[in-house]
Design an enzyme around this catalytic site. Structure first.
Site, short mmCIF file in Angstrom:
data_model
loop_
_atom_site.label_atom_id
_atom_site.label_comp_id
_atom_site.label_asym_id
_atom_site.label_seq_id
_atom_site.Cartn_x
_atom_site.Cartn_y
_atom_site.Cartn_z
N THR A 128 15.66 -21.89 5.35
CA THR A 128 15.51 -21.65 6.79
C THR A 128 16.75 -22.13 7.55
OG1 THR A 128 13.12 -21.81 6.63
CG2 THR A 128 14.07 -22.16 8.81
N CYS A 173 -6.60 -13.94 9.03
CA CYS A 173 -7.52 -15.06 8.84
C CYS A 173 -6.93 -16.12 7.91
CB CYS A 173 -8.85 -14.55 8.30
SG CYS A 173 -8.67 -13.41 6.93
N SER A 233 17.62 -19.52 -0.78
CA SER A 233 16.75 -20.69 -0.80
C SER A 233 16.41 -21.04 -2.26
CB SER A 233 15.47 -20.37 -0.03
OG SER A 233 14.58 -21.45 -0.11
N ALA A 234 16.78 -22.26 -2.67
CA ALA A 234 16.69 -22.62 -4.09
C ALA A 234 15.27 -22.60 -4.65
CB ALA A 234 17.32 -23.99 -4.33
#
Lengths: 80, 372
Positions: free
Chosen positions: B82, B317, B192-193
């Site tokens: 991120t 949901c 991202s690892a």
């Protein structure tokens, strides 16, 4: 406004997938060519009602606001 | 790990959510344990332990660069995928008025960064398969496009983008890094690892040499001027080791996963009123998503978990926000009763067959409870 449908389904307060389940259960109550309207605040219905129509061979007419502002999704029964 | 269960012995739960996080690759684990004793010092200092940490960090950078086919000085380790997305994308803006264009099916990290940037972003629509139009970004000053979709697997036409000269391209490659070669035609890219079997807490930011990229956040005088915060050297090295292992295995693992996913796609399609979504061919090897009409996504995930299968869902949901997956919405496909199944590197045929044996009954029972 398309005016009142042949069947008005009040699905206010219901969460997904209940409004679509209601639609699936009760579409048979209108004749082929008839309109069913689903009124619900459930945000998933905006995608799921048109997707249901595509999967079940019914016609999605469009979205309107009910008198109280709740989104109302209108479907025409075109297949048995 | 399911493969570790003794033959004939009780089988543990089957984890089928690698798209959320791949279990640590054995090579990463070994490397991490070894590096924990060495990589503690500040890589900027001049004493022995520091030089050792610096060596490990530079080594990690070189390995990642080699695996990705980029230059080592183009690679930055961040504290997460991120963070790599946020830095990578926001650093490409030429001033605060720059408009970011992104595909409607981007990961939320891209969407959050684009909205945070202040100027109203442009959201490019996608088709029913979740693929963006390569000409779908008119008016954008910066374009963000994923290499592949993290929910439905569809590959995006990164190399085919038609953009005016000077519009830089940011690619979120988190879903595909390690599993597929990188696309062409980008300026900055993020990975991202923990998505490829490295440890969590390691992101990879790649900024192409010559790209006009400015750090959008406060600087930090570290080894790498694009990064901030004390480097997690052991984790970076473990991430690099995992990437090298995954890249070397990917022809074999990817082919096996691709065929298993085909099998899941066929079996799910055979269940009444189930729609399998995403591109059936031009896709990631390891994941598949489908939606079951009239089924509550939370009930589906819970029932499968009870039977020993850990899967994800994009249904409202099941989300912390109680809104359905933006990806499924943008594609115009059913959002309820949704399952995403993603295979790990050691998911077996037996695991998949076990899931497919219970799935139709689980769907039928939930529908029956709803009175259908």
């Amino acid at each position: 406004m398309t005016g009142p449908a042949d069947l008005e389904l009040d699905c206010r307060g219901m969460l997904c997938p209940l409004p679509v389940i209601e639609l699936g259960k009760r579409i048979g109550e209108v004749p082929v060519g008839g309109l069913v309207a689903v009124a619900t605040e459930d945000v998933a219905a905006r995608t799921d009602v048109p997707a249901w129509c595509r999967m079940r061979g019914q016609e999605y007419v469009g979205e309107e606001a009910a008198a109280d502002g709740t989104p109302r999704y209108v479907v025409r029964r075109v297949s048995p | 790990m399911t493969s570790a269960a003794p033959p004939g012995g009780p089988r543990g739960p089957v984890y089928l959510d690698s798209a959320s996080s791949e279990p640590l690759h054995p090579t990463a684990r070994e490397t991490l344990l070894a590096a924990l004793d060495r990589g503690y010092a500040d890589p900027r200092r001049l004493h022995g332990p520091a030089r050792d940490a610096r060596l490990l960090l530079d080594n990690a950078r070189a390995v990642v660069a080699e695996c990705l086919g980029v230059r080592p000085d183009e690679v930055t380790f961040t504290s997460s995928g991120t963070e790599a997305v946020h830095r990578g994308l926001l650093g490409l803006r030429r001033g605060p008025a720059a408009r970011i264009g992104y595909a409607a099916v981007e990961h939320s990290a891209v969407v959050h960064a684009a909205r945070w940037a202040g100027t109203e972003p442009i959201e490019a629509p996608v088709d029913r398969l979740g693929r963006v139009d390569p000409e779908g970004f008119p008016g954008a000053d910066v374009v963000a496009l994923q290499s592949a979709n993290h929910e439905v697997g569809t590959l995006q036409p990164v190399g085919e983008l038609r953009l005016p000269a000077g519009v830089p391209v940011f690619v979120d490659a988190c879903a595909s890094m390690g599993r597929l070669p990188l696309p062409t035609g980008w300026d900055v890219l993020a990975g991202s690892a923990h998505k490829w079997g490295g440890p969590a807490g390691v992101g990879v930011l790649v900024v192409r040499k010559g790209t006009r990229w400015l750090n959008p956040f406060p600087g930090d005088d570290r080894v790498d001027e694009r990064a901030s915060g004390f480097e997690n050297v052991p984790a970076a090295l473990a991430a690099a080791a995992a990437l090298r292992a995954v890249v070397s295995e990917r022809d074999e693992v990817g082919a096996r996963q691709f065929a298993l996913v085909d099998r899941i796609r066929a079996a799910a399609t055979a269940i009444p009123d189930v729609e399998v979504v995403g591109d059936p061919v031009d896709r990631l090897p390891h994941l598949v998503t489908f939606s079951c009409l009239y089924v509550d996504g939370e009930a589906l995930v819970t029932e499968l978990d009870r039977r020993g299968y850990g899967v994800a869902s994009g249904s409202a949901c099941t989300a912390s926000t109680l809104t359905p997956s933006r990806v499924l919405q943008a594609m115009g496909v059913l959002t309820h009763g949704n399952l995403r199944i993603s295979l790990t590197r050691d998911t077996t045929e037996e695991d998949v067959d076990g899931l497919l044996a219970v799935l139709p009954g689980v769907v039928r029972d939930i529908r029956a409870e709803a009175g259908l």
